[in-house]
Design an enzyme around this catalytic site. Structure first.
Site, PDB file in Angstrom:
ATOM      1  N   ASP A 104       0.819  -1.234   0.000  1.00  0.00           N
ATOM      2  CA  ASP A 104       0.000   0.000   0.000  1.00  0.00           C
ATOM      3  C   ASP A 104       0.847   1.276   0.000  1.00  0.00           C
ATOM      4  O   ASP A 104       0.601   2.188  -0.792  1.00  0.00           O
ATOM      5  CB  ASP A 104      -1.071   0.002   1.109  1.00  0.00           C
TER       6      ASP A 104
ATOM      7  N   GLY B 236      -3.164  -6.436  19.058  1.00  0.00           N
ATOM      8  CA  GLY B 236      -1.884  -7.028  18.636  1.00  0.00           C
ATOM      9  C   GLY B 236      -2.045  -8.212  17.693  1.00  0.00           C
ATOM     10  O   GLY B 236      -1.099  -8.934  17.426  1.00  0.00           O
ATOM     11  N   ALA B 237      -3.247  -8.436  17.181  1.00  0.00           N
ATOM     12  CA  ALA B 237      -3.483  -9.597  16.314  1.00  0.00           C
ATOM     13  C   ALA B 237      -3.258  -9.271  14.848  1.00  0.00           C
ATOM     14  O   ALA B 237      -3.436 -10.112  13.976  1.00  0.00           O
ATOM     15  CB  ALA B 237      -4.897 -10.124  16.521  1.00  0.00           C
TER      16      ALA B 237
ATOM     17  N   LEU C 267      -5.038  -7.276  13.101  1.00  0.00           N
ATOM     18  CA  LEU C 267      -6.347  -7.178  12.441  1.00  0.00           C
ATOM     19  C   LEU C 267      -6.880  -5.744  12.514  1.00  0.00           C
ATOM     20  O   LEU C 267      -8.073  -5.503  12.437  1.00  0.00           O
ATOM     21  CB  LEU C 267      -7.328  -8.173  13.081  1.00  0.00           C
TER      22      LEU C 267
ATOM     23  N   GLU D 181      -2.452   8.091  12.502  1.00  0.00           N
ATOM     24  CA  GLU D 181      -1.449   7.037  12.763  1.00  0.00           C
ATOM     25  C   GLU D 181      -0.038   7.587  12.561  1.00  0.00           C
ATOM     26  O   GLU D 181       0.861   7.342  13.365  1.00  0.00           O
ATOM     27  CB  GLU D 181      -1.724   5.871  11.804  1.00  0.00           C
TER      28      GLU D 181
ATOM     29  N   ASP E 249      -5.605  -0.215   5.886  1.00  0.00           N
ATOM     30  CA  ASP E 249      -6.410  -0.599   7.047  1.00  0.00           C
ATOM     31  C   ASP E 249      -7.586   0.354   7.252  1.00  0.00           C
ATOM     32  O   ASP E 249      -8.725  -0.064   7.460  1.00  0.00           O
ATOM     33  CB  ASP E 249      -5.552  -0.619   8.312  1.00  0.00           C
TER      34      ASP E 249
ATOM     35  N   TYR F 139       8.591  -1.478  11.037  1.00  0.00           N
ATOM     36  CA  TYR F 139       7.673  -1.112   9.952  1.00  0.00           C
ATOM     37  C   TYR F 139       8.221   0.101   9.197  1.00  0.00           C
ATOM     38  O   TYR F 139       8.345   0.080   7.969  1.00  0.00           O
ATOM     39  CB  TYR F 139       6.278  -0.811  10.520  1.00  0.00           C
TER      40      TYR F 139
END
Ligand code: GLA
Length: 387
Positions: free
Chosen positions: A36, A123-124, A126, A161, A173, A223
């Site tokens: 992305d 923290g998954a 998702l 973010e 996201d 990241y």
């Protein structure tokens, strides 16, 4: 948690009166990872779990934030909406989103009381944070009648973010959380933001999410390092082809330039990105043609590239994917989201789902010492008002 419980919790916290409620989902990405922020394609879908925001406007000169998941509450003056709190404070996500309204000239002139509750496992991988940003954006936009469109709300969540959490994330996201539709995945061009909602009707197949429960969370350091490495790769390619992001170069062009790279890391990062963009467009084409086996093969290719070239998988995700692929009836399995822990996504034939959960769970726990969780995903709707 039922809707009524949320209303009761709000009144317990802030007192009697009318309230409104909003919901925005987490997401699972089927394919197109770390593409992305390189202007490439992604193919995520919104989930049915996510974040709830219960809100009431007040005549106070401040906003109040409380959460049913976390202890700390905050009261922020209407004159301080663009100032981040200490790093790590959860209120930075809603506050950072509200700051984007102010920066665009849409300043809340009166206060509000806000209660947040989320059921995306933290923290998954998702997108619990995107769900929180988008639900805040949808709620504030509606309550104050700001009239901003949903794509812009997603962009504002992304900015929150960047500015309030320090993660230089792409748009996937927040876009999925804002724009998702039930039973559809979003084929999104992250450069132009053109998108297509593609029906995901998988006859006899389930999308199974495996949460590794690995203690690693999305590490903003690693990241942001990947984002910077992709920019370095663009600089290496520029003298040969004038590109501004890696999505502008085809795999063939890239392979012909591979020997121009002195930096092996930047080369491998770029190789993942250009091949992943191709896998994503191929996967969508195969899905539309009903070739689900080929779709699964491309998912596997995605994980292998994220492991070898992009190096964002780690032992827990690799172990879960390895065990998943041993189960008969698994069509494809890969990590989903940012990586460094988090979740896998697998396509599993209906009749194999129970065995999958039992066997992958057992083997994964034996090999890592961690207890995983599994969810059969349902594809839900993007951010909206619920009451
Ligand atoms: C995280 C980021 C997204 C995207 C994925 C990797 O989820 O928030 O923007 O980059 O990682 O595909």
């Amino acid at each position: 948690m039922e809707i009524n419980d949320l209303k009761v919790a709000f009144k317990k916290n802030y007192g009697e009166g009318n309230v409104s409620g909003y919901f925005s989902p987490g997401r699972v990405n089927l394919i197109g990872e770390h593409t992305d922020y390189n202007g490439g394609y992604v193919f995520p879908c919104a989930l049915t779990f996510g974040t709830y925001c219960v809100i009431r406007k007040t005549n106070n000169p401040f906003l109040r934030f409380a959460s049913l998941n976390l202890e700390s509450n905050e009261q922020i003056s209407l004159d301080a909406l663009t100032t981040p709190l200490a790093r790590g404070n959860w209120v930075n996500y809603p506050l950072g989103t509200i700051a984007q309204f102010v920066k665009r000239g849409f300043k809340p002139e009166t206060g509000a009381d806000i209660l947040i509750y989320g059921n995306v496992p933290g923290g998954a991988g998702l997108s619990s944070s995107a769900a929180l940003e988008v639900v805040t954006a949808v709620a504030i936009n509606d309550q104050y009648n700001f009239g901003i469109g949903k794509v812009d709300l997603a962009l504002m969540g992304q900015k929150a973010e960047h500015e309030f959490a320090g993660v230089n994330c792409g748009i996937m996201d927040q876009f999925a959380s804002a724009m998702g539709e039930a039973d559809h995945a979003i084929f999104l061009n992250c450069d132009t933001l053109e998108f297509e909602l593609v029906p995901v009707k998988l006859e006899g197949i389930k999308i199974v999410i495996g949460n590794t429960n690995s203690p690693h969370s999305l590490d903003s350091g690693k990241y942001n390092e990947r984002v910077a490495q992709c920019q370095a790769a663009v600089e290496t390619i520029k003298p040969f082809k004038n590109i501004t992001n890696l999505a502008e170069i085809s795999p063939e062009e890239f392979f012909s330039l591979e020997d121009k790279f002195n930096d092996d890391v930047a080369k491998r990062r770029a190789r993942h990105v250009v091949t992943e963009i191709k896998r994503t467009t191929d996967a969508v084409r195969e899905l539309k043609a009903g070739n689900i086996v080929e779709f699964g093969r491309l998912m596997n290719g995605s994980h292998d590239s994220l492991k070898a070239d992009y190096e964002v998988t780690g032992p827990e995700l690799d172990t879960m994917v390895e065990e998943a692929r041993k189960i008969e009836g698994v069509i494809g399995s890969r990590m989903t989201g940012g990586g460094f822990g988090g979740s896998t996504v697998s396509l599993v034939k209906d009749e194999a789902v129970d065995t999958f959960i039992e066997q992958v769970g057992k083997k994964y726990q034996e090999r890592t010492g961690l207890k995983p969780e599994f969810y059969v995903a349902e594809i839900g709707q993007g951010g909206h008002k619920i009451f």
